[in-house]
Each structure stands twice: as structure tokens, then as C-alpha cells.
Design a protein around this motif. Structure first.
Motif, PDB file in Angstrom:
ATOM      1  N   THR A   1      37.923  16.296  47.113  1.00  0.00           N
ATOM      2  CA  THR A   1      36.652  16.263  46.934  1.00  0.00           C
ATOM      3  C   THR A   1      35.862  14.804  46.918  1.00  0.00           C
ATOM      4  OG1 THR A   1      37.239  16.328  44.375  1.00  0.00           O
ATOM      5  CG2 THR A   1      36.802  17.998  44.927  1.00  0.00           C
ATOM      6  N   SER A   2      34.815  14.300  46.675  1.00  0.00           N
ATOM      7  CA  SER A   2      34.440  12.957  46.779  1.00  0.00           C
ATOM      8  C   SER A   2      33.291  13.178  45.934  1.00  0.00           C
ATOM      9  CB  SER A   2      33.710  12.759  48.534  1.00  0.00           C
ATOM     10  OG  SER A   2      34.875  12.243  49.409  1.00  0.00           O
ATOM     11  N   LYS A   3      33.249  12.095  45.612  1.00  0.00           N
ATOM     12  CA  LYS A   3      31.764  11.491  44.498  1.00  0.00           C
ATOM     13  C   LYS A   3      30.927  10.557  44.261  1.00  0.00           C
ATOM     14  CE  LYS A   3      35.111  13.372  40.488  1.00  0.00           C
ATOM     15  NZ  LYS A   3      35.156  13.190  38.789  1.00  0.00           N
ATOM     16  N   VAL A   4      29.856  10.592  44.420  1.00  0.00           N
ATOM     17  CA  VAL A   4      29.145   9.082  44.297  1.00  0.00           C
ATOM     18  C   VAL A   4      29.317   8.858  42.925  1.00  0.00           C
ATOM     19  CG1 VAL A   4      26.075   9.002  44.148  1.00  0.00           C
ATOM     20  CG2 VAL A   4      26.809  10.509  45.666  1.00  0.00           C
ATOM     21  N   VAL A   5      28.947   6.961  43.263  1.00  0.00           N
ATOM     22  CA  VAL A   5      29.718   6.454  42.166  1.00  0.00           C
ATOM     23  C   VAL A   5      29.125   5.060  42.432  1.00  0.00           C
ATOM     24  CG1 VAL A   5      32.803   7.388  42.209  1.00  0.00           C
ATOM     25  CG2 VAL A   5      31.857   4.904  43.757  1.00  0.00           C
ATOM     26  N   ASP A   6      29.161   4.198  41.646  1.00  0.00           N
ATOM     27  CA  ASP A   6      28.175   2.838  41.662  1.00  0.00           C
ATOM     28  C   ASP A   6      29.666   2.418  43.011  1.00  0.00           C
ATOM     29  OD1 ASP A   6      28.956  -0.345  41.177  1.00  0.00           O
ATOM     30  OD2 ASP A   6      26.952   0.177  40.162  1.00  0.00           O
ATOM     31  N   LYS A   7      28.718   1.197  43.664  1.00  0.00           N
ATOM     32  CA  LYS A   7      29.135   0.688  45.144  1.00  0.00           C
ATOM     33  C   LYS A   7      30.270  -0.376  44.085  1.00  0.00           C
ATOM     34  CE  LYS A   7      25.507  -3.106  44.643  1.00  0.00           C
ATOM     35  NZ  LYS A   7      23.906  -4.451  45.713  1.00  0.00           N
ATOM     36  N   ASN A   8      30.386  -1.231  42.988  1.00  0.00           N
ATOM     37  CA  ASN A   8      31.087  -1.934  42.938  1.00  0.00           C
ATOM     38  C   ASN A   8      32.370  -0.956  42.139  1.00  0.00           C
ATOM     39  OD1 ASN A   8      29.701  -3.823  43.054  1.00  0.00           O
ATOM     40  ND2 ASN A   8      28.607  -4.032  40.892  1.00  0.00           N
ATOM     41  N   THR A   9      33.145   0.199  42.497  1.00  0.00           N
ATOM     42  CA  THR A   9      33.711   0.903  42.570  1.00  0.00           C
ATOM     43  C   THR A   9      35.136   1.059  43.195  1.00  0.00           C
ATOM     44  OG1 THR A   9      32.351   2.789  40.974  1.00  0.00           O
ATOM     45  CG2 THR A   9      34.807   3.236  42.240  1.00  0.00           C
ATOM     46  N   ILE A  10      36.055   0.794  43.568  1.00  0.00           N
ATOM     47  CA  ILE A  10      36.980  -0.022  44.334  1.00  0.00           C
ATOM     48  C   ILE A  10      37.065   1.186  44.976  1.00  0.00           C
ATOM     49  CG2 ILE A  10      39.214   0.311  44.106  1.00  0.00           C
ATOM     50  CD1 ILE A  10      39.564  -1.941  41.993  1.00  0.00           C
ATOM     51  N   GLY A  11      37.077   1.362  46.644  1.00  0.00           N
ATOM     52  CA  GLY A  11      37.018   2.329  47.510  1.00  0.00           C
ATOM     53  C   GLY A  11      35.986   3.371  47.712  1.00  0.00           C
ATOM     54  N   ALA A  12      35.156   2.612  46.728  1.00  0.00           N
ATOM     55  CA  ALA A  12      33.661   3.009  47.176  1.00  0.00           C
ATOM     56  C   ALA A  12      33.531   2.672  48.865  1.00  0.00           C
ATOM     57  CB  ALA A  12      32.601   2.582  46.255  1.00  0.00           C
ATOM     58  N   LYS A  13      32.793   3.136  49.226  1.00  0.00           N
ATOM     59  CA  LYS A  13      32.178   3.411  50.894  1.00  0.00           C
ATOM     60  C   LYS A  13      30.910   3.468  51.252  1.00  0.00           C
ATOM     61  CE  LYS A  13      36.757   3.674  53.412  1.00  0.00           C
ATOM     62  NZ  LYS A  13      37.228   3.757  54.044  1.00  0.00           N
ATOM     63  N   GLU A  14      29.713   3.031  51.494  1.00  0.00           N
ATOM     64  CA  GLU A  14      28.564   3.467  51.311  1.00  0.00           C
ATOM     65  C   GLU A  14      28.158   4.496  52.840  1.00  0.00           C
ATOM     66  OE1 GLU A  14      23.976   1.038  52.139  1.00  0.00           O
ATOM     67  OE2 GLU A  14      25.443   0.825  54.221  1.00  0.00           O
ATOM     68  N   ALA A  15      27.462   5.359  52.215  1.00  0.00           N
ATOM     69  CA  ALA A  15      26.919   6.390  52.798  1.00  0.00           C
ATOM     70  C   ALA A  15      25.681   6.892  53.206  1.00  0.00           C
ATOM     71  CB  ALA A  15      27.312   8.262  52.151  1.00  0.00           C
ATOM     72  N   VAL A  16      25.149   6.353  54.192  1.00  0.00           N
ATOM     73  CA  VAL A  16      23.993   7.166  54.823  1.00  0.00           C
ATOM     74  C   VAL A  16      23.827   8.598  55.591  1.00  0.00           C
ATOM     75  CG1 VAL A  16      22.114   5.820  55.515  1.00  0.00           C
ATOM     76  CG2 VAL A  16      23.525   4.751  54.525  1.00  0.00           C
ATOM     77  N   LEU A  17      22.412   9.258  55.303  1.00  0.00           N
ATOM     78  CA  LEU A  17      21.610   9.714  56.549  1.00  0.00           C
ATOM     79  C   LEU A  17      19.883   9.530  56.288  1.00  0.00           C
ATOM     80  CD1 LEU A  17      20.636  12.839  54.826  1.00  0.00           C
ATOM     81  CD2 LEU A  17      23.181  13.146  54.424  1.00  0.00           C
ATOM     82  N   ASN A  18      19.686  10.702  57.647  1.00  0.00           N
ATOM     83  CA  ASN A  18      18.798  10.776  57.096  1.00  0.00           C
ATOM     84  C   ASN A  18      17.891  11.768  57.299  1.00  0.00           C
ATOM     85  OD1 ASN A  18      17.564   7.888  57.869  1.00  0.00           O
ATOM     86  ND2 ASN A  18      18.213   7.774  59.692  1.00  0.00           N
ATOM     87  N   TYR A  19      17.145  12.720  56.747  1.00  0.00           N
ATOM     88  CA  TYR A  19      16.979  14.536  56.987  1.00  0.00           C
ATOM     89  C   TYR A  19      15.407  14.638  57.136  1.00  0.00           C
ATOM     90  CZ  TYR A  19      14.672  14.468  52.111  1.00  0.00           C
ATOM     91  OH  TYR A  19      13.773  13.684  51.311  1.00  0.00           O
ATOM     92  N   GLU A  20      15.072  15.761  57.390  1.00  0.00           N
ATOM     93  CA  GLU A  20      13.474  16.029  58.174  1.00  0.00           C
ATOM     94  C   GLU A  20      13.382  17.514  57.792  1.00  0.00           C
ATOM     95  OE1 GLU A  20      10.828  16.619  62.186  1.00  0.00           O
ATOM     96  OE2 GLU A  20      13.281  16.018  62.223  1.00  0.00           O
ATOM     97  N   VAL A  21      12.973  17.601  56.672  1.00  0.00           N
ATOM     98  CA  VAL A  21      12.505  19.155  56.407  1.00  0.00           C
ATOM     99  C   VAL A  21      12.068  20.436  57.840  1.00  0.00           C
ATOM    100  CG1 VAL A  21      11.250  20.753  54.940  1.00  0.00           C
ATOM    101  CG2 VAL A  21      11.638  18.430  53.913  1.00  0.00           C
TER     102      VAL A  21
END
Length: 216
Positions: free
Chosen positions: A112-132
Motif C-alpha cells: 500500500t502507499s500513503k500520502v505523507v508530508d514531503k519531508n517524510t523519509i522515502g516520500a516521492k512527489e506524485a503529480v497527475l492532471n485530470y479532466e471531467v
């Protein structure tokens, strides 16, 4: 099981991965995409894994048929030159008809993965764009169809980011909390499909584009 082949030459093969099949070699007895492709190409064939789709997701993938093509495409992926689009059904309606989701994600040992603070060890930035694309009702719930373009490729990224921003995917038994109490007909499968893949051919340098329709 023979996966649908969209394109094949001596360097690459573009296929549609079925739901329930792992993208790469697995340690169990279940068939995976590498073993399925070796049934088609021969047991000694080289199958280079370039990118991955979650096991319950179906959609377009490209594999290398030799080491050089695999290395070139893998580098294109790292350079974010491979474009991937997805179709998804989510619960609720995003605040904007199109937008960007930007979070920091950490993968854990329990798959599993979790959204965490950017300073968390092992954290990686995740970016997506969406359209309805559109929306409709199931019983008393609004369901929205999204087109999603991945900027990064993190573990369970689309599923986790959509859930953490208040519009979880239908059929997502890992991140959709509603499923622990109530299920709909749509929840039998994860409503997520990789519908578009665009990349530069590693030998001809021509851009190739492949599309399929979502089955939901």
C-alpha cells in the motif's frame, strides 16, 4: 490466455494487459504478462519490462524485445517522454472540471502507499492532471468519468491520489473506504484503464500512439 497485440516488430511489442494479470514476472503459479508474451514469442524470448500497471488495471503496455530497445524506452520513461492517459470512474465530483493533483507518496511493505508530508523519509512527489468527461447517478451517489494524464508514475498513484482528494475510484477495494460497508454492481472490478500510450520508437525515432476504449 492470449493478450491483444496492438503492434509488434523486432524491437518492441505493444499489448493490452488484461485485468488480474501481473505486468512483470511473478513468483506464484499465476500467469503474468512476461510468461504470456513468451508463449507468443517463444520461451527463450527476451521480454523487457519498461513500465507497470497494477494487477487489477487493464490497458496498453509496451515491452522491449531486446536489451537496447528496453534501455532506450526505460530512459524515455525516466525523462517523462512516454505519455500515458487513463480513464476512471470515481465517486463524487471534483471541485474543478480539470486540474492538477500534487502530493507526496510513500510506499509501504504491505503493498500500500500513503500520502505523507514531503519531508517524510522515502516520500516521492506524485503529480497527475485530470479532466471531467461526464457524470451520472448510481442510486444516490454521483459518479464522475475522468480522463487522467500521469506526470509521474508512483505506486498506486491514481488510486491513492483520487481517494485522498475525496473522489475514490469505483471498485477500489484497497483505497475506497465505502466498500467496507456497501458495494455496487460497478465495484466488481476496479474502474481504471490505461487507454492511451504515446512514445518514440527506439529505432525509427517515430512517435507512436495507441488508444483503446474503456469497458466501463
Amino acid at each position: 490466455m492470449v493478450p491483444q497485440i496492438l503492434f509488434e516488430d523486432k524491437d518492441i511489442i505493444v499489448v493490452v494487459k488484461p485485468r488480474g494479470v501481473s505486468s512483470q514476472s511473478s513468483s506464484g503459479f499465476e500467469e503474468d504478462m512476461v510468461s504470456l508474451l513468451k508463449k507468443h514469442l517463444g520461451k527463450d524470448a527476451y521480454i523487457g519490462v519498461i513500465h507497470r500497471l497494477d494487477k487489477p488495471v487493464y490497458g496498453i503496455m509496451v515491452y522491449g524485445k531486446n536489451k537496447k530497445s528496453t534501455e532506450l524506452l526505460s530512459n524515455e520513461l525516466r525523462q517523462k517522454n512516454i505519455e500515458k492517459s487513463y480513464a476512471a470512474l470515481v465517486e463524487g465530483l471534483p471541485l474543478k472540471n480539470h486540474g492538477e493533483l500534487r502530493d507526496y507518496i510513500k510506499k509501504y511493505d504491505n503493498n500500500t502507499s500513503k500520502v505523507v508530508d514531503k519531508n517524510t523519509i522515502g516520500a516521492k512527489e506524485a503529480v497527475l492532471n485530470y479532466e471531467v468527461i461526464d457524470s451520472f447517478q448510481i442510486e444516490d451517489m454521483c459518479i464522475t468519468r475522468l480522463k487522467i494524464n500521469l506526470v509521474t508514475g508512483r505506486h498506486h498513484q491514481i488510486r491513492l491520489q483520487c481517494a485522498s482528494h475525496g473522489f475514490p475510484l469505483l471498485g477500489d477495494h484497497k483505497y475506497n473506504k465505502r466498500l467496507s460497508n456497501k458495494k455496487f454492481e460497478y465495484d466488481k472490478v476496479l474502474a481504471l484503464a490505461a487507454i492511451n500510450l504515446s512514445f518514440i520508437h527506439p529505432k525509427t525515432n517515430k512517435r507512436l500512439n495507441y488508444k483503446i476504449d474503456a469497458d466501463f
